[in-house]
Design a protein around this motif. Structure first.
Motif, PDB file in Angstrom:
ATOM      1  N   VAL A   1       3.586  -5.419  -1.522  1.00  0.00           N
ATOM      2  CA  VAL A   1       3.965  -4.393  -2.497  1.00  0.00           C
ATOM      3  C   VAL A   1       5.297  -4.765  -3.133  1.00  0.00           C
ATOM      4  N   GLU A   2       5.304  -4.902  -4.456  1.00  0.00           N
ATOM      5  CA  GLU A   2       6.510  -5.293  -5.180  1.00  0.00           C
ATOM      6  C   GLU A   2       7.094  -4.128  -5.990  1.00  0.00           C
ATOM      7  N   THR A   3       6.243  -3.373  -6.686  1.00  0.00           N
ATOM      8  CA  THR A   3       6.719  -2.303  -7.573  1.00  0.00           C
ATOM      9  C   THR A   3       5.865  -1.058  -7.384  1.00  0.00           C
ATOM     10  N   LEU A   4       6.354   0.062  -7.965  1.00  0.00           N
ATOM     11  CA  LEU A   4       5.591   1.305  -7.922  1.00  0.00           C
ATOM     12  C   LEU A   4       4.249   1.165  -8.639  1.00  0.00           C
ATOM     13  N   GLU A   5       4.283   0.538  -9.797  1.00  0.00           N
ATOM     14  CA  GLU A   5       3.068   0.380 -10.578  1.00  0.00           C
ATOM     15  C   GLU A   5       2.013  -0.446  -9.827  1.00  0.00           C
ATOM     16  N   GLN A   6       2.487  -1.505  -9.193  1.00  0.00           N
ATOM     17  CA  GLN A   6       1.571  -2.343  -8.426  1.00  0.00           C
ATOM     18  C   GLN A   6       1.007  -1.566  -7.236  1.00  0.00           C
ATOM     19  N   PHE A   7       1.859  -0.780  -6.570  1.00  0.00           N
ATOM     20  CA  PHE A   7       1.416   0.027  -5.432  1.00  0.00           C
ATOM     21  C   PHE A   7       0.309   0.996  -5.862  1.00  0.00           C
ATOM     22  N   GLN A   8       0.506   1.649  -7.024  1.00  0.00           N
ATOM     23  CA  GLN A   8      -0.506   2.574  -7.515  1.00  0.00           C
ATOM     24  C   GLN A   8      -1.828   1.857  -7.798  1.00  0.00           C
ATOM     25  N   ARG A   9      -1.735   0.657  -8.346  1.00  0.00           N
ATOM     26  CA  ARG A   9      -2.958  -0.105  -8.623  1.00  0.00           C
ATOM     27  C   ARG A   9      -3.701  -0.446  -7.341  1.00  0.00           C
ATOM     28  N   ILE A  10      -2.965  -0.903  -6.329  1.00  0.00           N
ATOM     29  CA  ILE A  10      -3.599  -1.261  -5.049  1.00  0.00           C
ATOM     30  C   ILE A  10      -4.284  -0.043  -4.448  1.00  0.00           C
TER      31      ILE A  10
END
Length: 468
Positions: free
Chosen positions: A431-440
């Motif tokens: 997990v790198e960013t909030l946006e990436q976390f939401q996508r995962i």
């Protein structure tokens, strides 16, 4: 006539049964006669460091008289000292055994810890002052030396050959009663205890009490196979569970203490955790097994060898790792600088890595700073998360992730996440960013457990998360 014969047969059988049973039990008399002269009583004198009362089971009260709970207790003895005699030094009583004719003695670290003077009483009633050659707290082994020659010695065996169910015997000084003998069987080998990472203990049902600490555990051949070290107790006395340090490990430690005065241990540089059923399912394993790597230390041997967070270590140097507690003793016994093979499961496939073992550094502690408030985002897991503050990255050695600001009802709450957890990996993806976390999160399969890595107050761990 036939009835008389049957009656005589039954009477004869009744008389013979106790004799057969007695013949099946071991006779320890020769073993005790041979081994007892090399078993010694150890007493220590130390400065009175507090105003608390010392009891026959050790000192279990705090400075305000509060009880300090202790389930696994080391069992040396202290003669009671009372508050109206603050200047008198307590004398701790334990046991030990002579391993060389010129006076080297093995005992427990906790028996001689903080001692100003160590006295050894021999079987012939001589009392000699001993020098502490070296002592190792992690394995609870200490090596002493007395100035004497032609001393009786024990015969040393191999704890690696012990089998569950075989008879063993202890000789020591419980409550100060010198050369007391108790016997039992080996209940388990390579037993891991809480907060004891480097010792695969021998578990027995030999009766052990305060004063037995540091004494030898013998097999039926009269060979020392362990050093009695701890008991499991709720009352302070023996309850049928006692633990001994394997003699193979104790001798390795004593050789280092004799040669250099301290012990060097191998270091891999990973934090690990147990693989439970849910985690096994989330990683696609058929059964729970191995040591799950929760964190790889930067600039560590593990990092150099290519180990990754989320790897499951299945074997180390051809030794199977069934429980996570199996790994630390295996690594610790490798000399720094030597190479070892590590077999891991990564992304469902086995992978073999070669690692050059480092030297275990001194233990340290991490701070636990409070996180700064940041703009929050919600997810379908029932989480409110925020970007990771920079100060936490430095304090907890976290490279990236998101921090949990709030846990609502949902999958995250059922998995055990709490406010302040730092989510660093989800379903095998960092997990790198909030946006990436939401996508995962949006791409997570429903109804199946996936691995979630969090750092909680500086301690990394994996959690099995099951989205609805």
């Amino acid at each position: 006539m036939k009835a008389i014969r049957i009656s005589l047969f039954l009477v004869f059988a009744c008389l013979l049964t106790p004799l057969v049973n007695a013949a099946a039990l071991p006779d320890f008399t020769e073993l005790v006669e041979e081994a007892s002269p090399a078993v010694v009583n150890i007493s220590t004198v130390q400065k009175q460091g507090s105003q608390t009362l010392s009891t026959p089971f050790g000192q279990f009260q705090g400075p305000n008289g509060e009880e300090i709970p202790e389930i696994f207790r080391h069992f040396f003895r202290e003669i009671p000292q009372f508050r109206d005699r603050p200047h008198r030094a307590p004398r701790s009583l334990g046991s030990g055994f002579i391993i060389s004719h010129d006076g080297y003695i093995l005992t427990n670290h906790h028996v001689i810890k903080d001692a100003d003077q160590v006295m050894v009483r021999l079987n012939d009633r001589r009392e000699l002052e001993a020098k502490v050659v070296g002592s190792d707290e992690r394995t609870d082994v200490a090596l002493l030396k007395i100035d004497a020659d032609d001393l009786p010695v024990v015969r040393l065996g191999q704890s690696s050959e012990l089998k569950v169910g075989e008879w063993v015997l202890a000789i020591g000084s419980p409550f100060g009663f010198d050369h007391s003998v108790t016997a039992g069987i080996v209940s388990a080998t390579e037993r891991a205890l809480a907060n004891e990472n480097y010792v695969p203990f021998i578990q027995t049902d030999v009766a052990i009490n305060p004063g037995n600490s540091g004494g030898p555990l013998f097999n039926l051949d009269g060979e020392v196979v362990g050093i009695n070290s701890q008991i499991y107790t709720r009352s302070g006395g023996f309850m049928g569970l006692s633990f001994a340090i394997p003699i193979d490990m104790a001798l390795e430690v004593s050789e280092q203490l004799k040669g250099q005065g301290f012990v060097e241990r191998g270091w891999l540089g990973v934090l690990i955790q147990e693989v439970n059923r849910d985690l096994a399912e989330s990683f696609g394993l058929k059964k729970p097994a191995g040591a799950l790597v929760a964190k790889v230390m930067p600039d560590s041997p593990a990092a150099a060898a290519g180990l990754q967070e989320g790897d499951i270590i299945l074997s180390f140097n051809d030794h199977s790792v069934v429980l996570s507690s199996d790994l630390p003793p295996l690594v610790g016994r490798i000399k720094p600088g030597e190479s070892a093979e590590v077999v891991v499961i990564r992304d469902g496939r086995k992978k073999t890595l070669e690692v050059t073992i480092g030297r275990l550094p001194d233990e340290g502690s991490d701070g636990q700073p409070a996180a700064k408030k940041q703009p929050v985002e919600t997810s379908r897991l029932g989480l409110v998360v925020a970007p990771l503050p920079e100060e936490l990255k430095d304090k907890w050695s976290v490279r990236s992730g998101v921090i949990v600001e709030q846990v609502e009802e949902g999958a995250a709450a059922r998995a055990g996440l709490v406010r302040g957890d730092v989510i660093t990996m989800l379903n095998g993806e960092r997990v790198e960013t909030l946006e990436q976390f939401q996508r995962i999160v949006e791409e997570l399969p429903a109804g199946r457990s996936v691995p979630l890595r969090v750092v909680r107050r500086g301690n990394p761990m994996f959690i099995a998360l099951k989205p609805e």
